[in-house]
Scaffold this motif. Structure first.
Motif, PDB file in Angstrom:
ATOM      1  N   SER A   1     -27.706 129.264   8.131  1.00 22.62           N
ATOM      2  CA  SER A   1     -27.008 130.325   9.321  1.00 22.62           C
ATOM      3  C   SER A   1     -27.168 131.554   9.015  1.00 22.62           C
ATOM      4  O   SER A   1     -27.626 131.908   7.833  1.00 22.62           O
ATOM      5  N   PHE A   2     -26.772 132.314  10.020  1.00 22.93           N
ATOM      6  CA  PHE A   2     -26.929 133.881   9.877  1.00 22.93           C
ATOM      7  C   PHE A   2     -26.157 134.246   8.719  1.00 22.93           C
ATOM      8  O   PHE A   2     -26.710 135.368   7.955  1.00 22.93           O
ATOM      9  N   ARG A   3     -24.969 133.733   8.666  1.00 28.07           N
ATOM     10  CA  ARG A   3     -23.960 133.855   7.816  1.00 28.07           C
ATOM     11  C   ARG A   3     -24.561 133.818   6.349  1.00 28.07           C
ATOM     12  O   ARG A   3     -24.288 134.448   5.310  1.00 28.07           O
ATOM     13  N   GLU A   4     -25.172 132.623   6.200  1.00 27.36           N
ATOM     14  CA  GLU A   4     -25.820 132.223   4.725  1.00 27.36           C
ATOM     15  C   GLU A   4     -26.700 132.987   4.350  1.00 27.36           C
ATOM     16  O   GLU A   4     -26.875 133.614   3.069  1.00 27.36           O
TER      17      GLU A   4
ATOM     18  N   GLY B   1     -27.803 139.946   1.023  1.00 26.46           N
ATOM     19  CA  GLY B   1     -26.877 141.204   0.740  1.00 26.46           C
ATOM     20  C   GLY B   1     -26.590 142.127   1.914  1.00 26.46           C
ATOM     21  O   GLY B   1     -26.433 143.251   1.922  1.00 26.46           O
ATOM     22  N   ARG B   2     -26.546 141.550   3.079  1.00 27.61           N
ATOM     23  CA  ARG B   2     -26.375 142.188   4.326  1.00 27.61           C
ATOM     24  C   ARG B   2     -25.509 141.370   5.297  1.00 27.61           C
ATOM     25  O   ARG B   2     -25.143 140.115   5.032  1.00 27.61           O
ATOM     26  N   ASP B   3     -25.062 142.033   6.072  1.00 25.14           N
ATOM     27  CA  ASP B   3     -23.901 141.656   7.065  1.00 25.14           C
ATOM     28  C   ASP B   3     -24.797 140.569   7.936  1.00 25.14           C
ATOM     29  O   ASP B   3     -25.729 140.670   8.453  1.00 25.14           O
ATOM     30  N   HIS B   4     -24.182 139.375   8.335  1.00 28.87           N
ATOM     31  CA  HIS B   4     -24.712 138.397   9.409  1.00 28.87           C
ATOM     32  C   HIS B   4     -25.323 139.066  10.578  1.00 28.87           C
ATOM     33  O   HIS B   4     -26.140 138.497  11.298  1.00 28.87           O
ATOM     34  N   SER B   5     -24.642 140.214  10.972  1.00 30.94           N
ATOM     35  CA  SER B   5     -25.002 140.799  12.380  1.00 30.94           C
ATOM     36  C   SER B   5     -26.567 141.369  12.172  1.00 30.94           C
ATOM     37  O   SER B   5     -27.076 141.631  13.003  1.00 30.94           O
ATOM     38  N   VAL B   6     -26.744 141.865  10.855  1.00 30.47           N
ATOM     39  CA  VAL B   6     -27.848 142.644  10.603  1.00 30.47           C
ATOM     40  C   VAL B   6     -29.041 141.190  10.993  1.00 30.47           C
ATOM     41  O   VAL B   6     -30.150 141.430  11.641  1.00 30.47           O
ATOM     42  N   VAL B   7     -28.886 140.056  10.218  1.00 26.74           N
ATOM     43  CA  VAL B   7     -29.818 139.099  10.528  1.00 26.74           C
ATOM     44  C   VAL B   7     -29.887 138.736  12.016  1.00 26.74           C
ATOM     45  O   VAL B   7     -30.920 138.497  12.251  1.00 26.74           O
ATOM     46  N   SER B   8     -28.676 138.681  12.598  1.00 28.66           N
ATOM     47  CA  SER B   8     -28.915 138.108  14.061  1.00 28.66           C
ATOM     48  C   SER B   8     -29.680 139.382  14.914  1.00 28.66           C
ATOM     49  O   SER B   8     -30.301 138.862  15.610  1.00 28.66           O
ATOM     50  N   ARG B   9     -29.439 140.560  14.713  1.00 26.84           N
ATOM     51  CA  ARG B   9     -30.154 141.444  15.319  1.00 26.84           C
ATOM     52  C   ARG B   9     -31.666 141.545  15.238  1.00 26.84           C
ATOM     53  O   ARG B   9     -32.525 141.652  15.912  1.00 26.84           O
TER      54      ARG B   9
ATOM     55  N   ARG C   1     -27.216 128.788  16.858  1.00 30.59           N
ATOM     56  CA  ARG C   1     -25.792 128.290  17.296  1.00 30.59           C
ATOM     57  C   ARG C   1     -25.469 126.821  17.466  1.00 30.59           C
ATOM     58  O   ARG C   1     -24.478 126.356  16.990  1.00 30.59           O
ATOM     59  N   CYS C   2     -26.651 126.385  18.093  1.00 30.25           N
ATOM     60  CA  CYS C   2     -26.271 125.014  18.554  1.00 30.25           C
ATOM     61  C   CYS C   2     -26.161 124.008  17.343  1.00 30.25           C
ATOM     62  O   CYS C   2     -25.616 123.064  17.123  1.00 30.25           O
ATOM     63  N   ARG C   3     -27.078 124.380  16.470  1.00 30.38           N
ATOM     64  CA  ARG C   3     -27.172 123.437  14.987  1.00 30.38           C
ATOM     65  C   ARG C   3     -25.963 123.682  14.369  1.00 30.38           C
ATOM     66  O   ARG C   3     -25.740 122.519  13.603  1.00 30.38           O
ATOM     67  N   ASN C   4     -25.327 125.074  14.144  1.00 28.49           N
ATOM     68  CA  ASN C   4     -24.307 125.259  13.188  1.00 28.49           C
ATOM     69  C   ASN C   4     -23.030 124.612  13.872  1.00 28.49           C
ATOM     70  O   ASN C   4     -21.986 124.074  13.216  1.00 28.49           O
ATOM     71  N   ARG C   5     -22.960 124.353  15.520  1.00 26.00           N
ATOM     72  CA  ARG C   5     -21.912 123.708  16.058  1.00 26.00           C
ATOM     73  C   ARG C   5     -21.752 122.057  15.724  1.00 26.00           C
ATOM     74  O   ARG C   5     -20.665 121.593  15.928  1.00 26.00           O
ATOM     75  N   ARG C   6     -22.731 121.470  15.359  1.00 30.87           N
ATOM     76  CA  ARG C   6     -22.750 120.219  15.193  1.00 30.87           C
ATOM     77  C   ARG C   6     -22.026 119.690  14.051  1.00 30.87           C
ATOM     78  O   ARG C   6     -21.386 118.751  13.882  1.00 30.87           O
TER      79      ARG C   6
END
Length: 62
Positions: free
Chosen positions: A24-27, A33-41, A56-61
């Motif tokens: 996931s972006f958070r992982e 060592g960065r915020d998940h929003s940096v990965v998302s962007r 997002r869909c994969r993480n919701r499962r």
């Protein structure tokens, strides 16, 4: 790390690797060592919203 510090090429490679591993972006953010929003962007900037939607869909499962 500060928001003003651009991603290094090694961080971009780690993001790509993490996505291939199904992380996931958070992982990935915690891993590099960065915020998940940096990965998302970065994902939005380089490959567009289709990858974001799939992650997002994969993480919701779970």
């Amino acid at each position: 790390m500060s928001r003003d510090v651009p991603l290094r090429s090694v961080e971009r490679e780690l993001i790509a690797f993490g996505l291939k591993q199904g992380k996931s972006f958070r992982e990935i953010g915690a891993w590099i060592g960065r915020d998940h929003s940096v990965v998302s962007r970065e994902v939005d900037r380089t490959v567009g919203g289709s990858v974001r939607k799939n992650v997002r869909c994969r993480n919701r499962r779970f």
